[in-house]
Design an enzyme around this catalytic site. Structure first.
Site, PDB file in Angstrom:
ATOM      1  CG  ASP A   1      -3.859   4.154  -3.179  1.00 50.09           C
ATOM      2  OD1 ASP A   1      -2.967   3.543  -2.540  1.00 50.09           O
ATOM      3  OD2 ASP A   1      -5.050   4.150  -2.837  1.00 50.09           O
TER       4      ASP A   1
ATOM      5  CG  ASP B   1      -1.992   1.070   1.140  1.00 47.64           C
ATOM      6  OD1 ASP B   1      -2.091   1.750   0.100  1.00 47.64           O
ATOM      7  OD2 ASP B   1      -2.721   1.253   2.133  1.00 47.64           O
TER       8      ASP B   1
END
Ligand SMILES: *[C@@H]1O[C@H](CO)[C@@H](O)[C@H](O)[C@H]1NC(C)=O
Ligand SMILES: *[C@@H]1O[C@H](CO)[C@@H](O)[C@H](O)[C@H]1NC(C)=O
Ligand SMILES: *[C@@H]1O[C@H](CO)[C@@H](O)[C@H](O)[C@H]1NC(C)=O
Length: 413
Positions: A285, A106
């Site tokens: 992201d 992440d």
């Protein structure tokens, strides 16, 4: 008192480590990553991505120094807890000997934590900091105890790394936690001490274990539910994974995108160069599946493509005839233009049922952010974008790089 003894233990551990000779590894240190798609039950991928986007935007409104304030904001954000279904994960060891955990990669968060499925196992290298830790992700959250421990990622051994041990978590079925590789400032206020927790990259770089504080990420489009086809490259770019030169742009100065791996970008459609999104700030992201555009920008894309909203998936849908006429989206980032082909814009058709779609329909991965532009976070280039371009987060120089790959023009979807 507990806090003090933990601090003493930490200091002792740090002294013990620095007394050992530092081994600088041959960079890059590469680690395979798997894309896994959990198709148990119908997943609303759009809802999960929108909930995440909302939490990312809300986070910056909270005082990062006070956990209580953060908690309040997240309590105020009324978002469904949706299981993370479409994700990239890496196998990460924690402890001595290491227990292996399957962690989500992440760049949109920076705490590393375990224990969602496989419980945290304390070993001789585990040090309880005495701090509580809590992070909310929009599509899930966890809270637990913050430790420092030895983290092993491939050949990389990272000592005294901050690691959260979940006591409770929601939204992470089938995975063990997160390897947070975003900016370390995102960890401020996540623990009861309020301190910033260096990420695995920061810790490895500070110890001299990697040559540069950067990470290269290679994703590849796939038509299979589960496949190991990605790679994290610590400390250097893996030149075998990209075809064009890597062009860097600075992290955007516009808040709140500036708090993440944020960039400035504009988007046009087709050979006519129709403006879809005027130059604005947003983020890259790995924890977001789709390419989310501010609602007003998505409306322009919808009218350019003729797509209609599909109720069962939440995504835009086009007919075969519209797909035949679909043109490329052009992402203008810095001085470079990245062509996001028609095939790249559609969800892999073989995985339609996994998102609650109809096998014969064509769904678009370009989707609604859930708010209008002008809010400092107007798009999210999620992994369906990153599957087409090599991606580098250069932490030390606060910049982001992209390059074409052999998959930029893939027609596999
Ligand atoms: C898939 O999701 C279901 C429901 O959330 C969960 O029970 C299961 O463990 C997951 N399977 C895998 C392989 O992750
Ligand atoms: C889609 O959902 C909306 C709101 O739930 C509903 O009004 C509409 O009739 C639905 N459309 C179709 C085609 O099912
Ligand atoms: C992709 O295709 C376009 C149009 O045919 C071409 O201009 C471009 O060079 C190709 N890019 C890569 C990375 O192969």
């Amino acid at each position: 008192m507990a806090r003090l003894s933990a601090l003493i233990a930490l200091t002792a551990a740090a002294v013990a480590v620095s007394a050992k000779p530092i081994v600088v590894r041959d960079s890059p240190v590469t680690v395979p990553i798997a894309r896994r798609f959990n198709s148990t039950g119908v997943r609303n991928v759009l809802k999960a991505d929108q909930a995440r986007a909302q939490a990312l935007k809300a986070r910056s409104q909270a005082s990062k120094k006070h956990l209580g304030a953060i908690n309040k904001v997240f309590t105020d954000v009324d978002v469904p807890v949706t299981n993370v279904a479409e994700i990239y994960t890496a196998s990460v060891g924690v402890g001595t000997p290491p227990t292996t955990y399957n962690l989500i990669i992440d760049t949109g968060s920076s705490n590393t934590w375990v224990g969602a499925s496989t419980a945290y196992v304390q070993t001789s290298s585990s040090v309880d900091t005495g701090d509580e830790v809590e992070v909310s992700y929009g599509s899930g959250f966890f809270f637990g105890e913050e430790y420092t421990d030895t983290v092993t990622i491939g050949d990389l051994v990272i000592k005294n790394q901050g690691v959260g041990a979940a006591l409770f978590s929601e939204g992470f079925d089938g995975v063990d936690g997160i390897l947070g590789i975003g900016p370390a400032d995102l960890t401020q206020g996540t623990t009861s001490s309020g301190d910033t927790i260096p990420t695995v990259l920061d810790t490895a770089f500070a110890a001299g274990t990697i040559d540069a504080n950067l990470i290269g990420i290679s994703f590849e489009p796939t038509t299979e539910a589960s496949v190991t086809n990605g790679e994290l490259s610590f400390g250097a770019v893996d030149d075998s994974k990209h075809t064009g030169d890597i062009a860097f742009v600075p992290i955007t100065s516009t808040s709140p995108a500036s708090e993440y791996v944020g960039i400035d970008q504009s988007i046009t459609y087709g050979s006519a160069g129709t403006t879809i999104l005027s130059s604005t700030a947003g983020i890259t992201d790995t924890g977001t599946t789709l390419v989310l555009l501010a609602s007003d920008a998505l409306a322009k894309y919808q009218s350019a493509t003729g797509a209609v909203a599909d109720n069962s998936t939440g995504l835009l849908k086009i007919t075969q005839a519209q797909f035949d006429k679909l043109e490329s989206l052009f992402f203008h980032i810095g001085d470079n233009t990245y062509e996001f082909t028609p095939n790249a814009q559609i969800w892999p058709r073989s995985l339609n049922s996994a998102i609650g779609g109809d096998a014969n329909s064509i769904y678009l991965v370009t989707a609604d952010l859930g708010s209008n532009s002008g809010q400092g976070l107007d798009f999210i280039d999620g992994y369906t974008f990153l599957e087409r371009f090599y991606y580098v987060y250069d932490v030390a120089n606060a910049q982001v790089g992209f390059a074409t790959t052999q998959f930029t023009n893939a027609t596999t979807n």
